[in-house]
Write an enzyme that holds these catalytic residues in place. Structure first.
Site: not given
Ligand code: NDP
Length: 459
Positions: A140, A180
Protein backbone atom coordinates in the site's frame (compact mmCIF):
# COMPACT_ATOMS: atom_id res chain seq x y z
CA UNK A 1 -12.37 -27.95 6.76
CA UNK A 2 -13.34 -26.25 10.01
CA UNK A 3 -11.06 -23.79 11.84
CA UNK A 4 -8.96 -25.57 14.50
CA UNK A 5 -10.46 -23.75 17.44
CA UNK A 6 -10.25 -25.48 20.77
CA UNK A 7 -13.20 -24.20 22.84
CA UNK A 8 -12.50 -25.38 26.41
CA UNK A 9 -12.07 -22.56 28.98
CA UNK A 10 -8.44 -23.60 29.53
CA UNK A 11 -7.72 -23.46 25.80
CA UNK A 12 -9.41 -20.06 25.59
CA UNK A 13 -7.23 -18.77 28.44
CA UNK A 14 -4.14 -20.01 26.62
CA UNK A 15 -5.24 -18.28 23.41
CA UNK A 16 -5.87 -15.03 25.31
CA UNK A 17 -2.44 -15.19 26.90
CA UNK A 18 -0.76 -15.96 23.57
CA UNK A 19 -2.60 -13.01 21.99
CA UNK A 20 -1.60 -10.63 24.80
CA UNK A 21 2.06 -11.65 24.57
CA UNK A 22 2.07 -11.36 20.80
CA UNK A 23 0.39 -7.94 20.84
CA UNK A 24 2.66 -6.57 23.58
CA UNK A 25 5.69 -7.43 21.45
CA UNK A 26 4.11 -5.91 18.35
CA UNK A 27 3.15 -2.69 20.16
CA UNK A 28 6.66 -2.38 21.62
CA UNK A 29 8.21 -2.69 18.17
CA UNK A 30 5.67 -0.36 16.50
CA UNK A 31 4.90 2.42 19.01
CA UNK A 32 2.11 4.89 18.25
CA UNK A 33 0.72 2.88 15.31
CA UNK A 34 -2.82 2.34 16.56
CA UNK A 35 -4.42 1.40 13.25
CA UNK A 36 -1.68 -1.15 12.56
CA UNK A 37 -2.08 -2.68 16.04
CA UNK A 38 -5.84 -2.91 15.47
CA UNK A 39 -5.52 -4.65 12.09
CA UNK A 40 -2.97 -7.15 13.41
CA UNK A 41 -5.01 -7.89 16.53
CA UNK A 42 -8.09 -8.61 14.41
CA UNK A 43 -6.11 -11.24 12.47
CA UNK A 44 -4.04 -12.61 15.37
CA UNK A 45 -7.21 -13.29 17.40
CA UNK A 46 -8.18 -15.94 14.84
CA UNK A 47 -4.79 -17.07 13.56
CA UNK A 48 -3.12 -17.76 16.95
CA UNK A 49 -5.79 -20.33 17.98
CA UNK A 50 -5.60 -21.82 14.49
CA UNK A 51 -1.82 -22.37 14.68
CA UNK A 52 -1.86 -23.42 18.34
CA UNK A 53 -1.69 -27.10 17.36
CA UNK A 54 0.50 -26.55 14.28
CA UNK A 55 4.07 -26.18 15.54
CA UNK A 56 5.57 -25.63 12.07
CA UNK A 57 3.78 -22.29 11.66
CA UNK A 58 5.01 -21.31 15.11
CA UNK A 59 8.60 -22.57 14.78
CA UNK A 60 9.01 -20.71 11.50
CA UNK A 61 7.57 -17.51 13.08
CA UNK A 62 5.11 -17.04 10.23
CA UNK A 63 2.84 -14.50 11.95
CA UNK A 64 5.87 -12.56 13.25
CA UNK A 65 7.26 -12.44 9.70
CA UNK A 66 3.95 -11.32 8.20
CA UNK A 67 3.61 -8.49 10.72
CA UNK A 68 7.02 -7.06 9.81
CA UNK A 69 6.73 -5.52 6.30
CA UNK A 70 9.38 -6.56 3.77
CA UNK A 71 10.26 -2.88 3.51
CA UNK A 72 8.93 0.61 4.11
CA UNK A 73 9.94 3.38 1.74
CA UNK A 74 9.28 7.01 2.68
CA UNK A 75 10.22 9.97 0.56
CA UNK A 76 9.85 13.72 0.10
CA UNK A 77 7.38 14.89 -2.56
CA UNK A 78 8.17 18.43 -3.60
CA UNK A 79 5.93 20.27 -6.07
CA UNK A 80 4.82 23.77 -7.06
CA UNK A 81 1.25 25.05 -6.68
CA UNK A 82 -0.48 27.32 -9.21
CA UNK A 83 0.86 30.44 -7.50
CA UNK A 84 4.45 29.21 -7.76
CA UNK A 85 4.77 28.31 -4.05
CA UNK A 86 6.93 25.31 -3.28
CA UNK A 87 4.99 22.62 -1.34
CA UNK A 88 6.39 19.62 0.49
CA UNK A 89 4.53 16.38 1.31
CA UNK A 90 5.58 12.94 2.51
CA UNK A 91 5.16 9.90 0.27
CA UNK A 92 5.21 6.22 1.26
CA UNK A 93 5.22 2.74 -0.19
CA UNK A 94 4.84 -0.16 2.22
CA UNK A 95 5.75 -3.54 0.71
CA UNK A 96 4.28 -6.04 3.16
CA UNK A 97 4.70 -9.47 1.52
CA UNK A 98 5.47 -10.83 -1.94
CA UNK A 99 5.17 -14.48 -0.92
CA UNK A 100 2.45 -15.25 -3.49
CA UNK A 101 3.09 -12.60 -6.17
CA UNK A 102 4.33 -9.05 -6.83
CA UNK A 103 3.32 -6.50 -4.17
CA UNK A 104 -0.11 -5.11 -5.04
CA UNK A 105 -2.24 -2.44 -3.37
CA UNK A 106 -3.56 1.07 -3.82
CA UNK A 107 -2.22 4.57 -3.34
CA UNK A 108 -4.11 6.91 -1.01
CA UNK A 109 -3.88 10.71 -1.10
CA UNK A 110 -5.47 12.11 2.06
CA UNK A 111 -4.23 14.49 4.78
CA UNK A 112 -4.65 11.74 7.40
CA UNK A 113 -2.17 9.40 5.67
CA UNK A 114 0.64 8.22 7.95
CA UNK A 115 2.81 5.14 8.39
CA UNK A 116 0.38 3.43 10.77
CA UNK A 117 -2.58 3.71 8.38
CA UNK A 118 -0.57 2.48 5.41
CA UNK A 119 0.93 -0.42 7.38
CA UNK A 120 -2.56 -1.53 8.42
CA UNK A 121 -3.74 -1.28 4.83
CA UNK A 122 -0.72 -3.18 3.43
CA UNK A 123 -1.17 -5.93 6.04
CA UNK A 124 -4.90 -6.26 5.26
CA UNK A 125 -4.14 -6.24 1.55
CA UNK A 126 -1.84 -9.25 1.91
CA UNK A 127 -4.69 -11.37 3.28
CA UNK A 128 -7.25 -9.94 0.87
CA UNK A 129 -5.09 -10.64 -2.17
CA UNK A 130 -4.52 -14.17 -0.93
CA UNK A 131 -8.29 -14.71 -0.69
CA UNK A 132 -8.80 -13.73 -4.33
CA UNK A 133 -6.83 -16.79 -5.43
CA UNK A 134 -4.79 -14.61 -7.81
CA UNK A 135 -0.98 -14.37 -7.63
CA UNK A 136 -0.67 -11.01 -5.86
CA UNK A 137 1.32 -10.03 -2.76
CA UNK A 138 0.35 -7.15 -0.47
CA UNK A 139 1.41 -3.50 -0.40
CA UNK A 140 0.00 0.00 0.00
CA UNK A 141 1.21 3.54 -0.52
CA UNK A 142 0.20 7.15 -0.49
CA UNK A 143 0.90 10.65 0.68
CA UNK A 144 -0.47 13.18 3.16
CA UNK A 145 -1.55 15.31 0.20
CA UNK A 146 -5.08 16.73 0.21
CA UNK A 147 -6.50 16.80 -3.33
CA UNK A 148 -9.54 18.79 -2.12
CA UNK A 149 -9.43 22.38 -3.29
CA UNK A 150 -6.50 21.74 -5.65
CA UNK A 151 -6.71 22.52 -9.35
CA UNK A 152 -6.42 19.71 -11.94
CA UNK A 153 -2.93 21.01 -12.83
CA UNK A 154 -1.82 20.97 -9.20
CA UNK A 155 -3.03 17.38 -8.83
CA UNK A 156 -1.16 16.46 -12.00
CA UNK A 157 2.08 18.08 -10.82
CA UNK A 158 1.76 16.36 -7.46
CA UNK A 159 1.25 12.95 -9.13
CA UNK A 160 4.29 13.55 -11.34
CA UNK A 161 6.45 14.51 -8.36
CA UNK A 162 5.20 11.48 -6.40
CA UNK A 163 6.02 9.07 -9.25
CA UNK A 164 9.42 10.68 -9.83
CA UNK A 165 10.51 8.98 -6.61
CA UNK A 166 8.17 5.98 -6.55
CA UNK A 167 9.11 4.66 -10.01
CA UNK A 168 12.40 3.17 -8.79
CA UNK A 169 10.56 0.92 -6.32
CA UNK A 170 7.80 -0.50 -8.57
CA UNK A 171 7.39 -2.50 -11.80
CA UNK A 172 4.98 -5.01 -13.38
CA UNK A 173 6.81 -7.94 -11.75
CA UNK A 174 7.83 -6.23 -8.50
CA UNK A 175 5.06 -3.93 -7.24
CA UNK A 176 1.86 -2.86 -9.01
CA UNK A 177 0.02 0.06 -7.32
CA UNK A 178 -3.58 1.16 -7.99
CA UNK A 179 -6.00 3.86 -6.74
CA UNK A 180 -7.62 4.30 -3.33
CA UNK A 181 -9.12 7.29 -1.47
CA UNK A 182 -8.20 10.47 -3.38
CA UNK A 183 -6.66 8.51 -6.27
CA UNK A 184 -9.13 7.80 -9.07
CA UNK A 185 -8.80 7.26 -12.81
CA UNK A 186 -7.43 10.78 -13.46
CA UNK A 187 -4.63 10.44 -10.90
CA UNK A 188 -3.75 6.92 -12.07
CA UNK A 189 -3.43 8.38 -15.60
CA UNK A 190 -0.99 11.08 -14.43
CA UNK A 191 1.02 8.55 -12.40
CA UNK A 192 1.17 6.14 -15.36
CA UNK A 193 2.24 8.92 -17.76
CA UNK A 194 5.12 9.94 -15.51
CA UNK A 195 6.26 6.31 -14.99
CA UNK A 196 6.31 5.76 -18.74
CA UNK A 197 8.29 8.97 -19.27
CA UNK A 198 10.87 8.02 -16.64
CA UNK A 199 11.25 4.34 -17.51
CA UNK A 200 10.79 4.59 -21.28
CA UNK A 201 8.63 1.46 -21.20
CA UNK A 202 4.94 0.84 -21.78
CA UNK A 203 3.96 -1.79 -19.24
CA UNK A 204 1.17 -2.67 -16.82
CA UNK A 205 2.76 -1.09 -13.78
CA UNK A 206 -0.47 0.39 -12.41
CA UNK A 207 -4.04 -0.87 -12.42
CA UNK A 208 -7.21 1.18 -12.60
CA UNK A 209 -5.92 2.72 -15.84
CA UNK A 210 -8.20 4.31 -18.44
CA UNK A 211 -9.72 1.91 -20.95
CA UNK A 212 -7.77 3.58 -23.77
CA UNK A 213 -4.39 2.70 -22.25
CA UNK A 214 -4.65 -0.78 -20.79
CA UNK A 215 -7.42 -0.51 -18.21
CA UNK A 216 -9.99 -3.25 -17.63
CA UNK A 217 -13.73 -2.91 -18.06
CA UNK A 218 -15.60 -3.14 -14.72
CA UNK A 219 -12.51 -2.03 -12.69
CA UNK A 220 -14.26 1.15 -11.48
CA UNK A 221 -17.36 -0.81 -10.53
CA UNK A 222 -15.57 -3.88 -9.14
CA UNK A 223 -15.20 -3.07 -5.44
CA UNK A 224 -18.80 -1.89 -4.99
CA UNK A 225 -20.23 -4.68 -7.15
CA UNK A 226 -18.15 -7.23 -5.23
CA UNK A 227 -19.56 -5.97 -1.91
CA UNK A 228 -23.08 -6.49 -3.29
CA UNK A 229 -22.22 -9.99 -4.56
CA UNK A 230 -20.72 -10.92 -1.19
CA UNK A 231 -23.90 -9.88 0.63
CA UNK A 232 -25.95 -11.82 -1.90
CA UNK A 233 -23.90 -15.01 -1.27
CA UNK A 234 -24.11 -14.53 2.51
CA UNK A 235 -27.89 -14.22 2.33
CA UNK A 236 -28.28 -17.13 -0.09
CA UNK A 237 -26.27 -19.28 2.35
CA UNK A 238 -29.06 -18.78 4.91
CA UNK A 239 -31.83 -19.13 2.35
CA UNK A 240 -32.55 -15.41 1.94
CA UNK A 241 -32.00 -12.68 -0.63
CA UNK A 242 -31.56 -8.93 -0.93
CA UNK A 243 -35.02 -8.56 -2.41
CA UNK A 244 -37.02 -5.88 -0.56
CA UNK A 245 -34.35 -5.35 2.12
CA UNK A 246 -33.75 -1.84 3.51
CA UNK A 247 -30.04 -1.05 3.24
CA UNK A 248 -27.75 1.60 4.75
CA UNK A 249 -24.71 2.65 2.73
CA UNK A 250 -22.10 5.09 4.05
CA UNK A 251 -19.72 7.09 1.89
CA UNK A 252 -20.59 8.43 -1.54
CA UNK A 253 -17.35 7.82 -3.42
CA UNK A 254 -16.35 5.05 -5.81
CA UNK A 255 -17.12 2.06 -3.57
CA UNK A 256 -20.39 3.46 -2.19
CA UNK A 257 -21.72 4.43 -5.63
CA UNK A 258 -21.26 1.03 -7.24
CA UNK A 259 -22.39 -0.75 -4.10
CA UNK A 260 -25.69 1.17 -4.38
CA UNK A 261 -25.94 0.24 -8.07
CA UNK A 262 -25.47 -3.49 -7.34
CA UNK A 263 -27.77 -3.50 -4.31
CA UNK A 264 -30.50 -1.86 -6.41
CA UNK A 265 -29.89 -4.41 -9.14
CA UNK A 266 -30.27 -7.27 -6.64
CA UNK A 267 -33.60 -5.88 -5.38
CA UNK A 268 -32.51 -4.02 -2.20
CA UNK A 269 -33.54 -0.48 -1.29
CA UNK A 270 -30.72 1.89 -0.26
CA UNK A 271 -31.90 4.77 1.95
CA UNK A 272 -28.68 6.50 3.05
CA UNK A 273 -25.39 7.90 1.73
CA UNK A 274 -22.79 9.99 3.57
CA UNK A 275 -19.56 11.92 3.25
CA UNK A 276 -17.19 13.75 5.56
CA UNK A 277 -19.87 16.41 6.21
CA UNK A 278 -22.78 14.17 7.32
CA UNK A 279 -25.39 11.76 5.91
CA UNK A 280 -28.65 11.86 3.97
CA UNK A 281 -31.70 9.69 4.67
CA UNK A 282 -33.95 9.26 1.67
CA UNK A 283 -36.93 7.12 2.71
CA UNK A 284 -38.07 6.78 -0.91
CA UNK A 285 -34.82 5.02 -1.82
CA UNK A 286 -31.82 6.04 -3.93
CA UNK A 287 -32.76 4.84 -7.40
CA UNK A 288 -30.70 4.83 -10.62
CA UNK A 289 -31.54 8.46 -11.53
CA UNK A 290 -30.64 9.78 -8.10
CA UNK A 291 -27.44 7.70 -8.16
CA UNK A 292 -26.45 9.21 -11.51
CA UNK A 293 -26.91 12.63 -9.92
CA UNK A 294 -24.65 11.59 -6.99
CA UNK A 295 -21.98 10.35 -9.41
CA UNK A 296 -21.96 13.76 -11.07
CA UNK A 297 -21.98 15.56 -7.69
CA UNK A 298 -19.01 13.60 -6.33
CA UNK A 299 -17.07 12.70 -9.48
CA UNK A 300 -17.42 15.91 -11.48
CA UNK A 301 -18.54 18.78 -9.23
CA UNK A 302 -16.78 17.48 -6.08
CA UNK A 303 -19.71 18.79 -3.97
CA UNK A 304 -21.11 17.88 -0.55
CA UNK A 305 -23.77 15.20 0.02
CA UNK A 306 -25.84 17.92 1.77
CA UNK A 307 -26.81 19.08 -1.73
CA UNK A 308 -28.60 15.74 -2.27
CA UNK A 309 -31.02 16.54 0.55
CA UNK A 310 -31.99 19.83 -1.11
CA UNK A 311 -32.29 18.32 -4.59
CA UNK A 312 -34.43 15.32 -3.56
CA UNK A 313 -36.11 16.60 -0.38
CA UNK A 314 -34.40 14.03 1.83
CA UNK A 315 -33.34 14.44 5.48
CA UNK A 316 -29.78 15.63 6.13
CA UNK A 317 -27.87 15.07 9.39
CA UNK A 318 -24.75 17.19 9.62
CA UNK A 319 -21.67 15.61 11.24
CA UNK A 320 -23.52 12.32 11.86
CA UNK A 321 -23.15 8.74 10.61
CA UNK A 322 -26.16 6.78 9.31
CA UNK A 323 -26.09 3.74 11.62
CA UNK A 324 -29.10 4.64 13.79
CA UNK A 325 -31.50 4.46 10.84
CA UNK A 326 -33.54 1.20 11.06
CA UNK A 327 -32.42 -1.31 8.42
CA UNK A 328 -32.03 -4.95 7.42
CA UNK A 329 -28.51 -4.68 5.99
CA UNK A 330 -25.56 -2.27 6.23
CA UNK A 331 -22.66 -1.49 3.89
CA UNK A 332 -19.99 0.79 5.41
CA UNK A 333 -18.17 2.19 2.35
CA UNK A 334 -16.49 5.41 3.56
CA UNK A 335 -13.39 4.91 5.70
CA UNK A 336 -11.71 3.07 8.60
CA UNK A 337 -13.28 3.06 12.08
CA UNK A 338 -16.62 4.53 11.01
CA UNK A 339 -18.65 2.03 13.09
CA UNK A 340 -17.95 2.49 16.79
CA UNK A 341 -19.47 0.53 19.68
CA UNK A 342 -22.43 2.94 19.94
CA UNK A 343 -23.05 2.68 16.20
CA UNK A 344 -22.97 -1.12 16.42
CA UNK A 345 -25.50 -1.01 19.26
CA UNK A 346 -27.70 1.29 17.16
CA UNK A 347 -27.45 -1.08 14.18
CA UNK A 348 -28.49 -4.06 16.33
CA UNK A 349 -31.37 -2.05 17.83
CA UNK A 350 -32.47 -0.95 14.35
CA UNK A 351 -32.81 -4.56 13.18
CA UNK A 352 -29.64 -4.98 11.11
CA UNK A 353 -29.03 -8.66 10.28
CA UNK A 354 -25.92 -8.57 8.10
CA UNK A 355 -23.04 -6.26 7.19
CA UNK A 356 -20.64 -6.37 4.24
CA UNK A 357 -17.67 -4.04 4.70
CA UNK A 358 -16.83 -1.98 1.60
CA UNK A 359 -14.34 0.31 3.33
CA UNK A 360 -11.17 -1.10 4.85
CA UNK A 361 -11.52 -1.89 8.59
CA UNK A 362 -14.64 0.26 9.09
CA UNK A 363 -15.60 -1.41 12.39
CA UNK A 364 -13.71 -0.89 15.66
CA UNK A 365 -12.89 -4.03 17.75
CA UNK A 366 -15.57 -3.24 20.37
CA UNK A 367 -18.13 -2.68 17.59
CA UNK A 368 -17.26 -6.11 16.15
CA UNK A 369 -17.77 -7.65 19.57
CA UNK A 370 -21.26 -6.12 19.86
CA UNK A 371 -22.22 -7.26 16.36
CA UNK A 372 -20.94 -10.79 16.83
CA UNK A 373 -22.64 -11.18 20.20
CA UNK A 374 -25.92 -10.09 18.62
CA UNK A 375 -25.49 -12.67 15.82
CA UNK A 376 -25.17 -10.10 13.03
CA UNK A 377 -23.44 -11.68 10.02
CA UNK A 378 -20.30 -9.64 9.33
CA UNK A 379 -18.21 -10.06 6.21
CA UNK A 380 -14.92 -8.24 6.89
CA UNK A 381 -13.37 -5.89 4.36
CA UNK A 382 -10.60 -8.29 3.39
CA UNK A 383 -13.29 -10.59 2.00
CA UNK A 384 -16.14 -8.25 1.06
CA UNK A 385 -14.17 -5.56 -0.77
CA UNK A 386 -11.69 -7.87 -2.51
CA UNK A 387 -13.51 -7.45 -5.84
CA UNK A 388 -11.53 -4.30 -6.65
CA UNK A 389 -8.13 -5.87 -6.36
CA UNK A 390 -9.44 -9.02 -8.03
CA UNK A 391 -10.30 -7.07 -11.17
CA UNK A 392 -6.95 -5.29 -10.84
CA UNK A 393 -5.41 -8.76 -11.01
CA UNK A 394 -7.50 -9.43 -14.12
CA UNK A 395 -6.23 -6.13 -15.57
CA UNK A 396 -2.65 -7.38 -15.03
CA UNK A 397 -3.53 -10.63 -16.83
CA UNK A 398 -5.09 -8.74 -19.76
CA UNK A 399 -2.01 -6.47 -19.98
CA UNK A 400 0.31 -9.50 -20.06
CA UNK A 401 -1.84 -11.20 -22.70
CA UNK A 402 -2.14 -7.89 -24.62
CA UNK A 403 -5.88 -8.33 -24.98
CA UNK A 404 -9.11 -7.00 -23.47
CA UNK A 405 -11.98 -9.01 -22.11
CA UNK A 406 -15.61 -7.90 -22.48
CA UNK A 407 -17.69 -6.49 -19.61
CA UNK A 408 -19.54 -9.78 -19.35
CA UNK A 409 -16.32 -11.80 -19.19
CA UNK A 410 -14.82 -9.63 -16.45
CA UNK A 411 -18.07 -9.57 -14.46
CA UNK A 412 -18.31 -13.35 -14.68
CA UNK A 413 -14.75 -13.69 -13.34
CA UNK A 414 -15.59 -11.20 -10.56
CA UNK A 415 -18.68 -13.15 -9.49
CA UNK A 416 -16.72 -16.40 -9.53
CA UNK A 417 -13.95 -14.90 -7.38
CA UNK A 418 -16.42 -13.42 -4.85
CA UNK A 419 -18.23 -16.76 -4.68
CA UNK A 420 -14.94 -18.59 -3.98
CA UNK A 421 -14.00 -16.02 -1.31
CA UNK A 422 -17.40 -16.57 0.31
CA UNK A 423 -16.94 -20.33 0.23
CA UNK A 424 -13.44 -20.12 1.74
CA UNK A 425 -14.91 -18.06 4.61
CA UNK A 426 -17.53 -20.77 5.13
CA UNK A 427 -14.91 -23.55 5.01
CA UNK A 428 -12.77 -21.94 7.70
CA UNK A 429 -15.44 -20.08 9.66
CA UNK A 430 -18.48 -22.37 9.96
CA UNK A 431 -19.40 -22.54 13.62
CA UNK A 432 -22.43 -24.63 14.60
CA UNK A 433 -25.33 -23.03 12.75
CA UNK A 434 -23.62 -19.74 11.83
CA UNK A 435 -20.62 -18.66 9.76
CA UNK A 436 -17.98 -16.52 11.46
CA UNK A 437 -16.89 -14.73 8.29
CA UNK A 438 -14.21 -12.81 10.15
CA UNK A 439 -12.43 -15.94 11.30
CA UNK A 440 -13.02 -17.65 7.97
CA UNK A 441 -11.40 -14.79 6.03
CA UNK A 442 -8.47 -14.44 8.44
CA UNK A 443 -7.61 -18.12 8.50
CA UNK A 444 -8.16 -18.77 4.78
CA UNK A 445 -6.10 -15.68 3.85
CA UNK A 446 -3.34 -16.72 6.23
CA UNK A 447 -3.01 -20.36 5.15
CA UNK A 448 -2.07 -19.65 1.55
CA UNK A 449 0.51 -16.94 2.35
CA UNK A 450 1.93 -18.98 5.23
CA UNK A 451 2.37 -22.10 3.10
CA UNK A 452 4.09 -20.08 0.37
CA UNK A 453 6.41 -18.47 2.92
CA UNK A 454 7.33 -21.82 4.41
CA UNK A 455 8.05 -23.30 0.99
CA UNK A 456 10.41 -20.43 0.13
CA UNK A 457 12.77 -20.90 3.07
CA UNK A 458 13.68 -18.59 5.92
CA UNK A 459 13.97 -15.02 4.69
P1 NDP B 1 -13.45 7.80 -2.46
O1 NDP B 1 -12.38 8.81 -2.22
O2 NDP B 1 -14.02 7.65 -3.82
O3 NDP B 1 -14.68 8.02 -1.44
C1 NDP B 1 -14.50 8.05 -0.07
C2 NDP B 1 -15.81 8.44 0.56
O4 NDP B 1 -15.71 8.35 1.98
C3 NDP B 1 -16.23 9.89 0.27
O5 NDP B 1 -17.61 9.94 0.25
C4 NDP B 1 -15.66 10.64 1.47
O6 NDP B 1 -16.30 11.87 1.75
C5 NDP B 1 -15.95 9.65 2.56
N1 NDP B 1 -15.03 9.83 3.70
C6 NDP B 1 -13.68 9.85 3.68
N2 NDP B 1 -13.20 10.07 4.92
C7 NDP B 1 -14.28 10.19 5.72
C8 NDP B 1 -14.47 10.40 7.10
N3 NDP B 1 -13.41 10.53 7.91
N4 NDP B 1 -15.74 10.46 7.58
C9 NDP B 1 -16.81 10.31 6.75
N5 NDP B 1 -16.70 10.10 5.46
C10 NDP B 1 -15.47 10.03 4.94
O7 NDP B 1 -12.80 6.42 -1.94
P2 NDP B 1 -13.25 4.94 -2.26
O8 NDP B 1 -14.72 4.87 -2.42
O9 NDP B 1 -12.37 4.42 -3.32
O10 NDP B 1 -12.81 4.20 -0.92
C11 NDP B 1 -13.67 4.07 0.22
C12 NDP B 1 -13.14 2.98 1.12
O11 NDP B 1 -13.06 1.75 0.37
C13 NDP B 1 -11.73 3.19 1.69
O12 NDP B 1 -11.65 2.59 2.95
C14 NDP B 1 -10.85 2.41 0.70
O13 NDP B 1 -9.61 2.02 1.28
C15 NDP B 1 -11.74 1.21 0.45
N6 NDP B 1 -11.45 0.47 -0.77
C16 NDP B 1 -11.49 1.05 -1.99
C17 NDP B 1 -11.24 0.30 -3.13
C18 NDP B 1 -11.41 0.86 -4.50
O14 NDP B 1 -11.33 0.07 -5.46
N7 NDP B 1 -11.63 2.14 -4.66
C19 NDP B 1 -10.84 -1.12 -3.04
C20 NDP B 1 -10.92 -1.66 -1.70
C21 NDP B 1 -11.18 -0.87 -0.61
P3 NDP B 1 -15.89 13.24 0.97
O15 NDP B 1 -16.54 13.14 -0.37
O16 NDP B 1 -16.46 14.31 1.84
O17 NDP B 1 -14.39 13.26 0.89
Amino acid sequence: MAAGNAKSPAAQDNHKQALNEFMLGLMRRNPGEGEFHQAVQEVAMDVLPFIADKPRYQDLRILERLTEPDRIVTFRVCWEDDSGNVRVNRGYRIQCSNAIGPYKGGIRFHPSVNQSILKFLAFEQTFKNSLTGLPMGGGKGGADFNPKGKSEREVMRFCQAFMTELHRHIGPDTDVPAGDIGVGAAEVGYLFGQYKRLEGRYEGVLTGKGIEFGGSLIRSEATGYGVGYMMDYMLRHIGESLDGKTCLVSGSGNVAQYCVEKVNHLGGKVVTLSDSSGFVHDKAGIDADKLAWVMDLKGVRRGSIAEYAKEFKADYYEGKRPWAVPCDLAFPCATQNEIHKMDAEALVKGGCKAIAEGANMPSTPDAIEVLQEAGVLLSPSKAANAGGVAVSGLEMSQNSLRMNWTREEVDEHLQGIMRRIHDQCVDHGEDKDQVNYLRGANVAGFVKVANALMAQGVH
